[in-house]
Design an enzyme around this catalytic site. Structure first.
Site, PDB file in Angstrom:
ATOM      1  N   GLY A   1      31.496  47.327  29.942  1.00  0.00           N
ATOM      2  CA  GLY A   1      32.460  48.337  30.378  1.00  0.00           C
ATOM      3  C   GLY A   1      33.858  47.882  30.025  1.00  0.00           C
TER       4      GLY A   1
ATOM      5  CB  CYS B   1      53.159  52.875  54.019  1.00  0.00           C
ATOM      6  SG  CYS B   1      51.642  53.732  54.382  1.00  0.00           S
TER       7      CYS B   1
HETATM    8  N1  LLP Z   1      26.285  47.112  34.266  1.00  0.00           N
HETATM    9  C1  LLP Z   1      26.231  47.134  35.614  1.00  0.00           C
HETATM   10  C2  LLP Z   1      24.962  47.345  36.270  1.00  0.00           C
HETATM   11  C3  LLP Z   1      27.416  46.952  36.335  1.00  0.00           C
HETATM   12  O1  LLP Z   1      27.365  46.975  37.669  1.00  0.00           O
HETATM   13  C4  LLP Z   1      28.638  46.750  35.672  1.00  0.00           C
HETATM   14  C5  LLP Z   1      29.880  46.575  36.410  1.00  0.00           C
HETATM   15  C6  LLP Z   1      28.633  46.759  34.263  1.00  0.00           C
HETATM   16  C7  LLP Z   1      27.429  46.924  33.602  1.00  0.00           C
HETATM   17  C8  LLP Z   1      29.883  46.605  33.445  1.00  0.00           C
HETATM   18  O2  LLP Z   1      30.513  45.408  33.670  1.00  0.00           O
HETATM   19  P1  LLP Z   1      31.754  44.975  32.740  1.00  0.00           P
HETATM   20  O3  LLP Z   1      31.238  44.847  31.333  1.00  0.00           O
HETATM   21  O4  LLP Z   1      32.766  46.049  32.846  1.00  0.00           O
HETATM   22  O5  LLP Z   1      32.216  43.700  33.317  1.00  0.00           O
HETATM   23  N2  LLP Z   1      36.131  46.902  39.466  1.00  0.00           N
HETATM   24  C9  LLP Z   1      35.939  45.554  38.987  1.00  0.00           C
HETATM   25  C10 LLP Z   1      34.745  45.419  38.093  1.00  0.00           C
HETATM   26  C11 LLP Z   1      33.480  45.921  38.728  1.00  0.00           C
HETATM   27  C12 LLP Z   1      32.293  45.831  37.852  1.00  0.00           C
HETATM   28  C13 LLP Z   1      31.119  46.508  38.467  1.00  0.00           C
HETATM   29  N3  LLP Z   1      29.951  46.530  37.669  1.00  0.00           N
HETATM   30  C14 LLP Z   1      37.208  45.075  38.278  1.00  0.00           C
HETATM   31  O6  LLP Z   1      38.176  45.839  38.224  1.00  0.00           O
HETATM   32  O7  LLP Z   1      37.276  43.949  37.819  1.00  0.00           O
END
Ligand code: LLP
Length: 416
Positions: A276, A346
């Protein structure tokens, strides 16, 4: 515009010759800006990660679900992951075919699972009880199971999703029970997946996680694919010289593991990854305006419209984002100083950059928060009844395209 502190966007020609100050005037502040070239480049880098022949990159849309960006990722040949019926809906709207989507479900209702089945979306289940539910709803169907290999990785404990202390995946010691349920409902277990966590900068843990998953895979004879997960990190501290993740090295190591394992398993499968952040983070910057400057007990506070309703990451995970500064009118200052850049919400935790050394900042300056394309807009909210910003795209031919309008006040009451 006066060039103050904008090394990264200069080097990448991020704004494609457009003036960020003019963009704010036209589309409002704050503003999410995306660069099409960078998005396409990141898609291509991951598509070329492996030489293994059956390899698919499933963009994990939770990082940024803007329809236009999804269409670009699809054009680049990516498939998609979904985490909810909403993500499935948006992906179908962006033109992904059902067979290009994998629904990685977690604690979902029967209705949600049925929604995926009705739309011919392939489902990965994340517990024995959800496997039972799936079996009841789709007897004789194909299914995928998410395992937890006992290894985790990530930039913060809240985003480590594998390992012994997380809610995700099936503990491999329950493999016999998985087989029983599969048999009971005449299911075909054609895929297994894992995701050990978000943001690794060294590939070795990922490779270890893959090796564990492959050991789990040896328990199943009918597999068609193995999804190794996402988590590919990006350098958030570019101004400090942070290095990129070495994809070449990671690709080489993974290729070896996959080719060797395939020879043992006796059948070539499809291998997937689910990135992602790597796809979306660096193609996005968040612009905001300095509305006020003050000194409180010796600390300078740069008061902006970049509250945590717009970008939650710094408050939620203490995440670092590099900051750039743009200025409309010439002010001669060569000073640098340590400041807190804060938002307009806030809560005293509403700090986007803490004790950061930056050139002297003045009221009216424009702040750009780098690498905000992933987990930025999608985690934005209307907290304090603030309006979520517009999103624009700098296209490959340097045109500016509005790809989501800013909320209106009417939007705040549209569900009443
Ligand atoms: N696959 C699954 C099952 C996931 O839960 C996630 C992310 C991904 C793929 C993708 O992960 P990435 O390649 O983006 O690291 N909000 C947090 C990140 C949460 C990720 C949740 N799951 C942040 O802003 O760092």
């Amino acid at each position: 515009m006066q060039s103050i502190h904008n090394k990264v966007s200069n080097e990448t020609n991020f704004y494609g010759g457009n003036d960020p100050i003019e963009l704010i005037k036209e589309y409002g502040s704050p503003l999410y800006v995306y660069n099409e070239n960078i998005l396409r480049e990141r898609c291509r880098e991951l598509k070329n990660l492996l030489t293994y022949p059956n390899f698919s990159v499933n963009y994990s849309v939770k990082a940024n679900g803007n329809l236009t960006l999804l269409e670009i990722a699809r054009e680049e040949g990516l498939n998609a992951d979904a985490m909810s019926p909403g993500e499935i809906f948006v992906e179908l709207k962006a033109g992904f075919k059902p067979e290009q989507i994998l629904y990685i479900s977690n604690n979902v209702s029967k209705e949600e699972m049925q929604f995926a089945i009705d739309n011919n979306i392939f489902v990965s289940v994340d517990s024995l009880s959800q496997l039972e539910t799936y079996g009841q709803l789709n007897k004789g169907g194909k299914v995928c199971v998410r395992f937890n290999p006992g290894i985790g990785a990530g930039h913060h404990e809240k985003v480590v999703t594998g390992g012994k202390k997380t809610k995700f995946g099936v503990d491999p010691s329950f493999i016999p029970q998985v087989k029983e349920i599969v048999l009971k409902y005449n299911l075909k277990l054609v895929g297994i997946n894992q995701h050990i966590g978000s943001l690794f900068m060294e590939g070795d843990k990922y490779v270890k996680g893959v090796e564990s998953l492959l050991t789990i895979a040896e328990n199943f004879d009918d597999l068609e694919f193995i999804d190794m997960g996402g988590g590919f990190g990006i350098p958030y501290e570019k101004l400090n010289g942070q290095k990129r993740l070495d994809l070449k090295d990671l690709g080489k190591k993974l290729d070896k593991v996959l080719f060797d394992w395939t020879a043992k398993y006796g059948k070539q499968l499809t291998f997937k990854i689910e990135p992602g952040r790597y796809i979306a983070a660096e193609c996005g910057s968040l612009l905001g305006t300095v509305n006020a400057i003050k000194h409180n007990y010796g600390m300078k506070y740069v008061g902006t419209d970049l509250g945590f309703n717009v970008l939650a990451r710094p408050v939620m995970y203490d995440s670092h984002h590099d900051i750039e500064v743009f200025r409309e009118f010439n002010v001669s200052s060569t000073r640098s100083e340590i400041v807190n850049i804060v938002g307009n919400i806030c809560e005293s935790g509403d700090i986007i950059a803490k004790e950061r050394e930056l050139p002297e900042i003045f009221e009216g300056d424009i702040i750009s928060v780098l690498d905000a394309g992933a987990y930025g807009y999608c985690m934005a909210s209307n907290y304090n009844n603030r309006l979520r910003p517009a999103e624009i795209l700098i296209t490959s031919d340097n045109k500016v395209k509005l790809i989501r309008r800013k909320d209106t006040l009417e939007d705040l009451i549209r569900n009443f």
